[in-house]
Design a protein around this motif. Structure first.
Motif, mmCIF file in Angstrom:
data_model
loop_
_atom_site.group_PDB
_atom_site.id
_atom_site.type_symbol
_atom_site.label_atom_id
_atom_site.label_comp_id
_atom_site.label_asym_id
_atom_site.label_seq_id
_atom_site.Cartn_x
_atom_site.Cartn_y
_atom_site.Cartn_z
ATOM 1 N N ARG A 1 107.381 14.992 -5.718
ATOM 2 C CA ARG A 1 108.247 14.537 -4.862
ATOM 3 C C ARG A 1 107.777 14.063 -3.453
ATOM 4 N N GLY A 2 106.486 13.629 -3.431
ATOM 5 C CA GLY A 2 105.774 13.200 -2.310
ATOM 6 C C GLY A 2 105.457 13.970 -1.185
ATOM 7 N N ARG A 3 105.358 15.229 -1.355
ATOM 8 C CA ARG A 3 105.130 16.320 -0.255
ATOM 9 C C ARG A 3 103.559 16.482 -0.374
ATOM 10 N N LEU A 4 103.048 16.140 0.890
ATOM 11 C CA LEU A 4 101.796 16.037 0.947
ATOM 12 C C LEU A 4 100.903 16.952 2.104
ATOM 13 N N LEU A 5 99.702 17.301 1.788
ATOM 14 C CA LEU A 5 98.992 17.999 2.961
ATOM 15 C C LEU A 5 97.677 17.322 3.218
ATOM 16 N N ALA A 6 97.341 17.326 4.362
ATOM 17 C CA ALA A 6 95.702 16.569 4.643
ATOM 18 C C ALA A 6 94.914 17.776 4.516
ATOM 19 N N LEU A 7 93.542 17.496 4.252
ATOM 20 C CA LEU A 7 92.709 18.425 4.009
ATOM 21 C C LEU A 7 91.456 18.165 4.740
ATOM 22 N N GLN A 8 90.947 19.025 5.612
ATOM 23 C CA GLN A 8 89.769 18.968 6.285
ATOM 24 C C GLN A 8 88.940 20.063 5.513
ATOM 25 N N ILE A 9 87.788 19.329 4.791
ATOM 26 C CA ILE A 9 87.091 20.509 4.045
ATOM 27 C C ILE A 9 85.418 20.772 4.664
ATOM 28 N N LYS A 10 85.052 21.910 4.903
ATOM 29 C CA LYS A 10 83.864 22.221 5.258
ATOM 30 C C LYS A 10 83.164 23.162 4.477
ATOM 31 N N SER A 11 81.818 22.921 4.096
ATOM 32 C CA SER A 11 81.227 23.542 3.055
ATOM 33 C C SER A 11 79.872 24.249 3.532
ATOM 34 N N GLY A 12 79.666 25.479 3.117
ATOM 35 C CA GLY A 12 78.168 26.034 3.594
ATOM 36 C C GLY A 12 78.342 27.118 4.231
ATOM 37 N N SER A 13 77.545 27.864 4.054
ATOM 38 C CA SER A 13 77.502 29.563 4.803
ATOM 39 C C SER A 13 77.486 29.344 6.284
ATOM 40 N N SER A 14 77.002 28.283 7.098
ATOM 41 C CA SER A 14 77.019 28.071 8.442
ATOM 42 C C SER A 14 78.433 28.240 9.000
ATOM 43 N N TRP A 15 79.200 28.078 7.973
ATOM 44 C CA TRP A 15 80.769 28.011 8.599
ATOM 45 C C TRP A 15 81.525 29.595 8.690
ATOM 46 N N PHE A 16 80.679 30.292 8.089
ATOM 47 C CA PHE A 16 81.144 31.804 7.902
ATOM 48 C C PHE A 16 80.322 32.819 8.781
ATOM 49 N N ARG A 17 79.478 32.363 9.889
ATOM 50 C CA ARG A 17 78.532 33.038 10.728
ATOM 51 C C ARG A 17 79.532 33.708 11.566
ATOM 52 N N GLU A 18 80.422 33.033 12.098
ATOM 53 C CA GLU A 18 81.117 33.825 13.474
ATOM 54 C C GLU A 18 82.239 34.537 12.827
ATOM 55 N N GLN A 19 82.105 36.021 12.763
ATOM 56 C CA GLN A 19 83.281 36.719 12.137
ATOM 57 C C GLN A 19 84.262 36.697 13.359
ATOM 58 N N GLY A 20 85.720 36.805 12.835
ATOM 59 C CA GLY A 20 86.790 37.021 13.587
ATOM 60 C C GLY A 20 87.503 38.184 13.077
ATOM 61 N N ARG A 21 88.484 38.681 13.515
ATOM 62 C CA ARG A 21 89.340 39.855 12.821
ATOM 63 C C ARG A 21 90.137 39.392 11.776
ATOM 64 N N GLY A 22 89.643 39.901 10.533
ATOM 65 C CA GLY A 22 90.085 39.458 9.174
ATOM 66 C C GLY A 22 89.581 38.251 8.889
ATOM 67 N N GLY A 23 88.541 37.484 9.355
ATOM 68 C CA GLY A 23 88.255 36.221 8.728
ATOM 69 C C GLY A 23 87.193 35.718 9.694
ATOM 70 N N TRP A 24 86.992 34.239 9.697
ATOM 71 C CA TRP A 24 86.021 33.412 10.148
ATOM 72 C C TRP A 24 86.733 32.711 11.450
ATOM 73 N N TRP A 25 85.933 32.387 12.468
ATOM 74 C CA TRP A 25 86.444 31.360 13.483
ATOM 75 C C TRP A 25 85.757 30.018 13.287
ATOM 76 N N PHE A 26 86.575 29.130 13.123
ATOM 77 C CA PHE A 26 86.374 27.796 13.195
ATOM 78 C C PHE A 26 86.593 27.198 14.396
ATOM 79 N N ARG A 27 85.653 26.118 14.877
ATOM 80 C CA ARG A 27 85.955 25.647 16.241
ATOM 81 C C ARG A 27 85.570 24.079 16.004
ATOM 82 N N PRO A 28 86.727 23.406 16.214
ATOM 83 C CA PRO A 28 86.844 21.892 16.035
ATOM 84 C C PRO A 28 86.624 21.515 17.309
ATOM 85 N N ASP A 29 86.342 20.368 17.229
ATOM 86 C CA ASP A 29 86.220 19.398 18.899
ATOM 87 C C ASP A 29 87.493 18.740 19.001
#
Length: 299
Positions: free
Chosen positions: A53-81
């Motif tokens: 039905r033309g319902r779309l999501l845009a995805l920004q994909i990041k891969s690698g262990s480095s993106w999981f280094r900064e632990q947050g409460r119940g997950g990981w912090w991602f820091r976009p510019d």
């Protein structure tokens, strides 16, 4: 000799694994975007019961262990510019960040919104990607809803869809809601029908109907929210003729809205009347301005 950078390989694996999650686990369509890095790597298109039905999501994909280094409460912090944040929040599509964990071979996701983005003390941004939000079947409902639009857009769209019924009330027609609630079902199974009372002694002329499963939610609380543009009251003629002598349940805790019969002990029957409220009248005024312009509105 030209060599492929390890980071490029990891990034490619992340896109491939995200595609696998979208297509195999969600059953949706996946379209990778061109290589220019504007902050969107792919589009996911919702497939609902084999219908696109033309319902779309845009995805920004990041891969690698480095993106999981900064632990947050119940997950990981991602820091976009800041540039990406501005681009995503002004994008015509809802945007989700997807992090691929190579050791776990799992993709984790988070929607980008004013609610999920957090301004840091140094003026930057961060986004918590929860460990519980795995890109698999469990994500279908939330991402489907996001693809429909944000909460504001959804509410406006609901009013737009109900506009013909508001107009009928505004023109003096009587609209009623007939409800059948299966009171002994934990699923909250029932049906809701919207109809026109032509005041001819016959049953209402049905114009729309829905089968619903409200779980433990009470119909008398949920139904008014479904018709937020109208006030809901008992249909006088129906309740004046109601006979509760054989009603099988206690009536002591009934509120303003209550059933008029339950002939089998299984199904409560309601007939409620709608009256256009302030929200409905205001929406019709705004809609008239949007569709016809200020001159015709004030003429």
């Amino acid at each position: 000799m030209m060599r492929r950078k390890p980071s490029a390989k990891v990034a490619s694996i992340g896109v491939t694994q995200t595609q696998l999650a979208v297509e195999a686990r969600l059953g949706w369509l996946f379209r990778e975007q061109p290589t220019e890095d504007y902050g969107i790597d792919a589009h996911a298109e919702v497939v609902d019961a084999d219908s696109v039905r033309g319902r779309l999501l845009a995805l920004q994909i990041k891969s690698g262990s480095s993106w999981f280094r900064e632990q947050g409460r119940g997950g990981w912090w991602f820091r976009p510019d800041a540039e990406h944040v501005q681009y995503w929040t002004n994008h015509s599509l809802p945007v989700a960040v997807v992090l691929y964990h190579p050791e776990r071979e799992r993709c984790y996701w988070q929607l980008v919104s004013r609610e999920t983005l957090i301004k840091t003390s140094r003026g930057g941004w961060k986004l918590l990607v929860p460990e519980a939000q795995v890109l698999d079947e469990s994500a279908r409902a939330a991402l489907s809803q996001a693809a429909e639009g944000d909460a504001y857009t959804l509410r406006i769209r609901e009013l737009q869809l109900a506009r013909p019924w508001m107009q009928m009330l505004d023109e003096g027609m009587r609209l009623v809601i007939d409800i059948e609630e299966w009171v002994n079902k934990t699923s909250g199974r029932g049906s809701i029908a919207l109809g026109v009372d032509n005041e001819d002694g016959n049953d209402p002329e049905q114009i729309a109907s829905w089968t619903v499963f409200l779980g433990l939610s009470g119909y008398v609380e949920v139904v008014p929210k479904l018709f937020a543009w109208a006030s809901v009251s008992l249909h006088d003629e129906t309740y004046e003729d109601a006979d509760y002598s054989d009603y099988p349940y206690e009536r002591n805790d009934w509120g303003v809205l209550y059933p008029y019969m339950n002939p089998s002990g299984e199904v409560d029957f309601y007939r409620l009347e709608l009256t256009l409220n302030d929200l409905g009248r205001a929406f019709l005024l705004v809609d008239q301005f949007a569709t016809k312009g200020l001159r015709q509105l004030t003429a």
